[in-house]
Design a protein around this motif. Sequence first.
Motif, PDB file in Angstrom:
ATOM      1  N   GLN A  91       7.096   1.864 -23.182  1.00  0.00           N
ATOM      2  CA  GLN A  91       6.115   2.660 -22.729  1.00  0.00           C
ATOM      3  C   GLN A  91       6.463   3.830 -23.713  1.00  0.00           C
ATOM      4  O   GLN A  91       7.431   4.276 -23.870  1.00  0.00           O
ATOM      5  CB  GLN A  91       6.285   2.695 -21.292  1.00  0.00           C
ATOM      6  CG  GLN A  91       5.995   1.414 -20.621  1.00  0.00           C
ATOM      7  CD  GLN A  91       6.368   1.621 -18.966  1.00  0.00           C
ATOM      8  OE1 GLN A  91       7.342   2.144 -18.544  1.00  0.00           O
ATOM      9  NE2 GLN A  91       5.452   1.026 -18.256  1.00  0.00           N
ATOM     10  N   ASN A 126      11.303   0.802 -20.360  1.00  0.00           N
ATOM     11  CA  ASN A 126      10.363   1.512 -19.365  1.00  0.00           C
ATOM     12  C   ASN A 126      10.815   3.155 -19.516  1.00  0.00           C
ATOM     13  O   ASN A 126      11.753   3.514 -19.401  1.00  0.00           O
ATOM     14  CB  ASN A 126      10.971   1.236 -17.867  1.00  0.00           C
ATOM     15  CG  ASN A 126      10.699  -0.226 -17.672  1.00  0.00           C
ATOM     16  OD1 ASN A 126       9.639  -0.279 -17.027  1.00  0.00           O
ATOM     17  ND2 ASN A 126      11.348  -1.202 -18.225  1.00  0.00           N
ATOM     18  N   ASP A 127       9.597   3.769 -19.696  1.00  0.00           N
ATOM     19  CA  ASP A 127       9.564   4.998 -19.685  1.00  0.00           C
ATOM     20  C   ASP A 127       8.193   5.803 -19.086  1.00  0.00           C
ATOM     21  O   ASP A 127       7.427   5.951 -20.030  1.00  0.00           O
ATOM     22  CB  ASP A 127       9.870   5.590 -21.237  1.00  0.00           C
ATOM     23  CG  ASP A 127      10.102   7.261 -21.355  1.00  0.00           C
ATOM     24  OD1 ASP A 127      10.054   7.868 -20.253  1.00  0.00           O
ATOM     25  OD2 ASP A 127      10.335   7.492 -22.356  1.00  0.00           O
ATOM     26  N   SER A 128       7.926   5.955 -17.899  1.00  0.00           N
ATOM     27  CA  SER A 128       6.769   5.953 -17.395  1.00  0.00           C
ATOM     28  C   SER A 128       6.566   6.697 -16.024  1.00  0.00           C
ATOM     29  O   SER A 128       7.476   6.707 -15.138  1.00  0.00           O
ATOM     30  CB  SER A 128       6.039   4.443 -17.228  1.00  0.00           C
ATOM     31  OG  SER A 128       4.812   4.635 -16.331  1.00  0.00           O
ATOM     32  N   GLY A 130       4.774   5.789 -14.041  1.00  0.00           N
ATOM     33  CA  GLY A 130       4.197   5.049 -12.824  1.00  0.00           C
ATOM     34  C   GLY A 130       2.672   4.695 -12.696  1.00  0.00           C
ATOM     35  O   GLY A 130       2.159   4.992 -13.988  1.00  0.00           O
ATOM     36  N   SER A 161      15.446  -5.424 -18.832  1.00  0.00           N
ATOM     37  CA  SER A 161      14.524  -4.427 -18.696  1.00  0.00           C
ATOM     38  C   SER A 161      15.715  -2.747 -19.044  1.00  0.00           C
ATOM     39  O   SER A 161      16.898  -3.229 -18.563  1.00  0.00           O
ATOM     40  CB  SER A 161      14.449  -3.980 -17.007  1.00  0.00           C
ATOM     41  OG  SER A 161      13.555  -4.870 -16.459  1.00  0.00           O
ATOM     42  N   ILE A 163      15.863   1.184 -19.050  1.00  0.00           N
ATOM     43  CA  ILE A 163      15.215   2.274 -18.386  1.00  0.00           C
ATOM     44  C   ILE A 163      15.502   3.472 -19.219  1.00  0.00           C
ATOM     45  O   ILE A 163      16.800   3.815 -19.245  1.00  0.00           O
ATOM     46  CB  ILE A 163      15.756   2.491 -16.813  1.00  0.00           C
ATOM     47  CG1 ILE A 163      15.909   0.940 -16.119  1.00  0.00           C
ATOM     48  CG2 ILE A 163      14.966   3.418 -16.109  1.00  0.00           C
ATOM     49  CD1 ILE A 163      14.363   0.409 -15.970  1.00  0.00           C
ATOM     50  N   CYS A 167      11.350   5.776 -13.933  1.00  0.00           N
ATOM     51  CA  CYS A 167      10.784   4.615 -13.561  1.00  0.00           C
ATOM     52  C   CYS A 167      10.808   4.586 -11.991  1.00  0.00           C
ATOM     53  O   CYS A 167      11.741   4.271 -11.358  1.00  0.00           O
ATOM     54  CB  CYS A 167      11.773   3.429 -14.040  1.00  0.00           C
ATOM     55  SG  CYS A 167      11.022   1.775 -13.307  1.00  0.00           S
ATOM     56  N   ALA A 171       6.856   0.810  -9.486  1.00  0.00           N
ATOM     57  CA  ALA A 171       7.269   0.375 -10.834  1.00  0.00           C
ATOM     58  C   ALA A 171       8.575  -0.312 -10.755  1.00  0.00           C
ATOM     59  O   ALA A 171       8.960  -1.015 -11.608  1.00  0.00           O
ATOM     60  CB  ALA A 171       7.054   1.575 -11.738  1.00  0.00           C
ATOM     61  N   VAL A 172       9.557   0.025  -9.949  1.00  0.00           N
ATOM     62  CA  VAL A 172      11.193  -0.418 -10.056  1.00  0.00           C
ATOM     63  C   VAL A 172      11.047  -1.934  -9.767  1.00  0.00           C
ATOM     64  O   VAL A 172      12.011  -2.398 -10.111  1.00  0.00           O
ATOM     65  CB  VAL A 172      11.584   0.357  -8.992  1.00  0.00           C
ATOM     66  CG1 VAL A 172      11.888   1.845  -9.272  1.00  0.00           C
ATOM     67  CG2 VAL A 172      11.315   0.178  -7.655  1.00  0.00           C
ATOM     68  N   SER A 188      17.815   8.058 -17.764  1.00  0.00           N
ATOM     69  CA  SER A 188      17.202   6.896 -17.034  1.00  0.00           C
ATOM     70  C   SER A 188      17.081   7.665 -15.486  1.00  0.00           C
ATOM     71  O   SER A 188      17.994   8.107 -14.864  1.00  0.00           O
ATOM     72  CB  SER A 188      17.921   5.677 -16.827  1.00  0.00           C
ATOM     73  OG  SER A 188      18.235   5.480 -18.232  1.00  0.00           O
ATOM     74  N   MET A 190      15.739   5.993 -11.688  1.00  0.00           N
ATOM     75  CA  MET A 190      14.682   4.960 -10.992  1.00  0.00           C
ATOM     76  C   MET A 190      14.775   5.140  -9.343  1.00  0.00           C
ATOM     77  O   MET A 190      15.845   5.219  -8.819  1.00  0.00           O
ATOM     78  CB  MET A 190      15.516   3.676 -11.442  1.00  0.00           C
ATOM     79  CG  MET A 190      14.589   2.370 -11.478  1.00  0.00           C
ATOM     80  SD  MET A 190      15.437   0.937 -12.076  1.00  0.00           S
ATOM     81  CE  MET A 190      16.789   0.967 -11.594  1.00  0.00           C
TER      82      MET A 190
END
Length: 512
Positions: A91, A126-128, A130, A161, A163, A167, A171-172, A188, A190
């Motif tokens: 992402q 993952n870097d978002s 959501g 995954s 992170i 996240c 989304a988690v 990270s 989460m």
Amino acid sequence: MFEKISTFLDKVSVLIKGGGEDKLALRKKSGLLTARERINQLLDPDSFNEIDLFVEHSGRDFGLDKQKLAGDGVITGFGKIDGRPVSVYAQDFTVQGGSLGRMHAAKITKIMDMASEMGMPIIGINDSGGARIQEGVDSLAGYGDIFIRNTLNSGKIPQISVIMGPCAGGAVYSPAITDFVFMVDKLSRMFVTGPKVIESVLSEKVTAEELGGAKVHNGVAGNAHFYSESEYDTFAQIRKLLSYLPSAWDVKVPKTKPTPPKSKFKLANIIPDDSRKSYDVKDVIKTLVDGSEFFEVREMFAANVVVGFARLDGDSIGIVANQPKVKAGCLDVDSSDKAASFVRFCDAFGIPLLTLVDLPGYLPGVDQEHAGIIRHGAKMIYAYSEASVPKISVILRKAFGGGYIAMSSKHLKTDFVYALPTAEVAVMGPESACSIIFAKEIREADDPEAVRQQKIEEYKEKFSNPYNPASKGYIDAILHPDETRQKLIQSFELAREKKPVLKKHKHGCIPL
Ligand code: HXC
């Protein structure tokens, strides 16, 4: 033709800049890799084949219709790690915070389906922020489309995954369904509910790091499997992990050249004669496996049980071992979950299991009973009973009570159960046992302490040894420590040939 090529190249050069030069520069300034750099760092050099670079988002509300979002905020494609194919997505936070809209999700689910059909691992970076708020229910639908694929691909292809940013929210649950979660310290994050919402609802102040940083998920919550201090270290960890895994459930892990353990580790020197003294079971593992190399999983969580991968005579194996130096290696709620999930992963992917046993049993106490040690402990028994991969256990020292049965005993269809001469198998330890069965005799004796000691000695003589269970066939052989590695190699070779009877009904109901 040349004009069309030049138009094509112009378009590509814009798209690969994601959210634009300014945002990329800002990222660089804060010491972060871009999504594209992450993929290139992870994969073998020049092996990345991107797909769907030209996909456009489908948002129409809140001004989205006027915005271009390069690649819709996610980079997807295929590449190689150590020459073996993998699928990968990253992402891109520079494109609308890496938020997930309908087409962003469609790009991810497309490679998930392709990876599943072609039989290769999928790695998601993952870097978002959501669900893309402007796309409403389309973003939620996108997550649902990912979750169901995570579930259907579970046990079929390895799912990893990573992170590397936020996240958050629902989304988690994609990482949570996948097999391994990697997190980087201070980078990270989460959580289901973020710090601002927690403050407004519960009036509690907490930082994002305290709530869901890499240390929290690795050491406390147990949601992450690997911790590192830099993005680069994480990529090295992922490459290492994959070297122990098959590309899919129905193919083999490539064999490597066997190497002997390093000679400074000698099994007979590690386990103390006094059964109340502890030792580091990782030293035992190092006496047995190729090159004394052990790749530990969930190192920071429930350290009373150690799980991880190694090689034996060049073949990948999974190891589960009690750790006597932490809580005497007992099974509690967390270590039961940790071991059970590892056993199930290895079983799904055909990785043989070696279990090293030294435990006083399940952890006693009100806390554990109330936290559900019955339910969690049951997972261990279920996972080992169900596992049909080659299974070998070695009782190093104590194997007491329910712990004896749960830790890959003969009764749970373990192919070979071995014991060292130091092994002690009993319903419970001598002191507790004698305080129950000889309570009256000790109480009424002229010298209660002397009688207690005498009874303990008698009990030890009778039960605290490997000969009693070996006489009944519950232990297949008692080994001289020096022959352990060789016996394991030979026994796995035999067990690999077994043809387990597979279940014909839909699935069992593991206690969860
Ligand atoms: C749309 C988003 C976004 C989102 C961030 N952006 N999150 N756009 N939907 N969910 C955009 C911002 O508007 C901004 O756009 C850019 O991304 C960068 O965001 P910033 O806020 O400037 O960055 P930063 O200060 O680093 O903060 C990052 C953040 C924060 C902590 C992630 O953006 C944030 O809290 N976002 C919302 C997180 C969230 O609550 N998401 C929904 C979770 S619920 P510009 O144009 O200014 O660059 C969920 C449900 C899933 O995901 C359910 C599945 C079942």
